[in-house]
Design an enzyme around this catalytic site. Structure first.
Site, PDB file in Angstrom:
ATOM      1  N   ASP A  66       0.692  -1.466  -0.336  1.00  0.00           N
ATOM      2  CA  ASP A  66      -0.338   0.104   0.180  1.00  0.00           C
ATOM      3  C   ASP A  66       0.911   1.226   0.426  1.00  0.00           C
ATOM      4  O   ASP A  66       1.863   1.386   0.134  1.00  0.00           O
ATOM      5  CB  ASP A  66      -1.322   0.070   1.021  1.00  0.00           C
ATOM      6  CG  ASP A  66      -0.841  -0.589   2.564  1.00  0.00           C
ATOM      7  OD1 ASP A  66       0.571  -0.324   2.362  1.00  0.00           O
ATOM      8  OD2 ASP A  66      -1.411  -0.762   3.401  1.00  0.00           O
ATOM      9  N   ASN A 134      -8.363  -1.142  14.219  1.00  0.00           N
ATOM     10  CA  ASN A 134      -9.401  -1.529  13.736  1.00  0.00           C
ATOM     11  C   ASN A 134      -9.596  -2.160  12.436  1.00  0.00           C
ATOM     12  O   ASN A 134     -10.370  -2.524  12.178  1.00  0.00           O
ATOM     13  CB  ASN A 134      -9.995  -0.216  12.792  1.00  0.00           C
ATOM     14  CG  ASN A 134      -9.165   0.360  11.297  1.00  0.00           C
ATOM     15  OD1 ASN A 134      -8.106  -0.881  10.652  1.00  0.00           O
ATOM     16  ND2 ASN A 134      -9.858   1.160  10.666  1.00  0.00           N
ATOM     17  N   HIS A 136      -7.969  -3.427   9.384  1.00  0.00           N
ATOM     18  CA  HIS A 136      -7.654  -3.391   8.287  1.00  0.00           C
ATOM     19  C   HIS A 136      -6.148  -3.784   8.408  1.00  0.00           C
ATOM     20  O   HIS A 136      -5.543  -4.024   9.498  1.00  0.00           O
ATOM     21  CB  HIS A 136      -7.020  -1.660   7.914  1.00  0.00           C
ATOM     22  CG  HIS A 136      -5.895  -1.517   8.486  1.00  0.00           C
ATOM     23  ND1 HIS A 136      -6.389   0.435   8.276  1.00  0.00           N
ATOM     24  CD2 HIS A 136      -4.555  -1.402   8.477  1.00  0.00           C
ATOM     25  CE1 HIS A 136      -5.087   0.483   9.296  1.00  0.00           C
ATOM     26  NE2 HIS A 136      -4.069  -0.542   8.704  1.00  0.00           N
ATOM     27  N   GLU A 141      -9.641  -0.653   4.464  1.00  0.00           N
ATOM     28  CA  GLU A 141     -10.731  -0.474   6.187  1.00  0.00           C
ATOM     29  C   GLU A 141     -11.411  -0.829   6.440  1.00  0.00           C
ATOM     30  O   GLU A 141     -12.678  -1.428   5.465  1.00  0.00           O
ATOM     31  CB  GLU A 141     -10.609   1.309   6.059  1.00  0.00           C
ATOM     32  CG  GLU A 141      -9.775   2.190   5.769  1.00  0.00           C
ATOM     33  CD  GLU A 141      -8.964   2.540   6.623  1.00  0.00           C
ATOM     34  OE1 GLU A 141      -8.539   1.668   7.657  1.00  0.00           O
ATOM     35  OE2 GLU A 141      -8.082   3.455   7.027  1.00  0.00           O
TER      36      GLU A 141
END
Ligand code: GLP
Length: 239
Positions: A66, A134, A136, A141
């Site tokens: 990423d 979270n 991800h 996400e």
């Protein structure tokens, strides 16, 4: 999904040893690698192994997982800067064998499509992913489906906050990421997580419902996925 927990101080050596065996078995390994803080001790051990002559990346290919958008090209928090600092600048990977997403491309959607297509053509043998607090993976996400492909994403506030640990001059509001689809197409996936701060989300991802609300949980549908955890990150998994 295979879950393996290692003593905190032995985790990095265990992951590095496994990776070295993988490279010995297949020197032309096509890998997708994350940045972030988690893999750094493993990357240091891989760099030391290259220097010691016990492993080589000379025949391998590396695809970066990423990239953050909107940062200056020399921002220390960019993923390309981090992978260079922590791994690629310290190993014998040929320059043309590192592939990355260009967040400064004029047409971001075309850039994401180009990368996804290149990666599908190359065929990933092994993908390492970290996990965000979270849930991800990459920058997929919560809400990212198993069918999501390489694309531009808006970053959750917790992701923007965690970037501050990377020495970034600024926090990014968006990024480019491989999608869940490309990650799930990798022949093998290793989810790496360390530390108490990841314990709750690791438990949610590995023991909770399989749902796009926790993208990392989607890895449990993969036939050859492993979670390689230190004891702290594994501490909420129960027996
Ligand atoms: C970041 C990165 C991911 C990374 C994850 C966990 O936002 N984009 O590639 O795997 O979140 O980061 P860390 O290992 O620093 O906790």
């Amino acid at each position: 999904m295979r879950i393996e927990a290692f003593p905190d101080d032995a985790w990095a050596a265990a992951v590095a040893a496994r990776w070295i065996r993988r490279l010995h078995a297949q020197p032309d390994l096509v890998m997708c690698l994350p940045t972030g803080a988690t893999p750094r001790p493993v990357y240091s051990m891989m760099a030391a192994a290259v220097i010691a002559g016990t492993v080589s990346f000379a025949g391998a290919q590396v695809y970066l997982l990423d990239e953050f958008g909107g940062l200056a090209p020399d921002d220390a928090g960019r993923c390309d800067a981090m992978i260079d600092r922590h791994l690629v600048g310290r190993i014998d990977l040929p320059p043309g064998s590192l592939h990355k997403l260009d967040p400064d491309a004029v047409d971001i959607d075309a850039e994401a499509a180009r990368y996804g297509a290149a990666l599908r053509q190359a065929g990933l043998d092994l993908t390492l992913v970290g996990i965000g607090v979270n849930g991800h993976i990459g920058l997929n996400e919560p809400g990212s489906s198993a069918e999501s492909t390489a694309r531009r994403v808006e970053l959750a506030s917790s992701t923007q906050e965690s970037m501050r640990r990377y020495g970034a001059g600024h926090s990014a509001a968006w990024g480019l990421t491989l999608g869940m689809a490309e990650i799930l197409q990798s022949a093998e996936v290793w989810l790496v997580a360390t530390g108490q701060s990841k314990a709750a989300i690791v438990a949610a991802a590995l023991k909770g419902p399989i749902s796009s609300a926790v993208p990392a949980s989607l890895l449990r549908q993969h036939p050859k996925a492993s979670a390689l955890l230190d004891q702290s990150a594994a501490s909420a998994l129960g027996g």
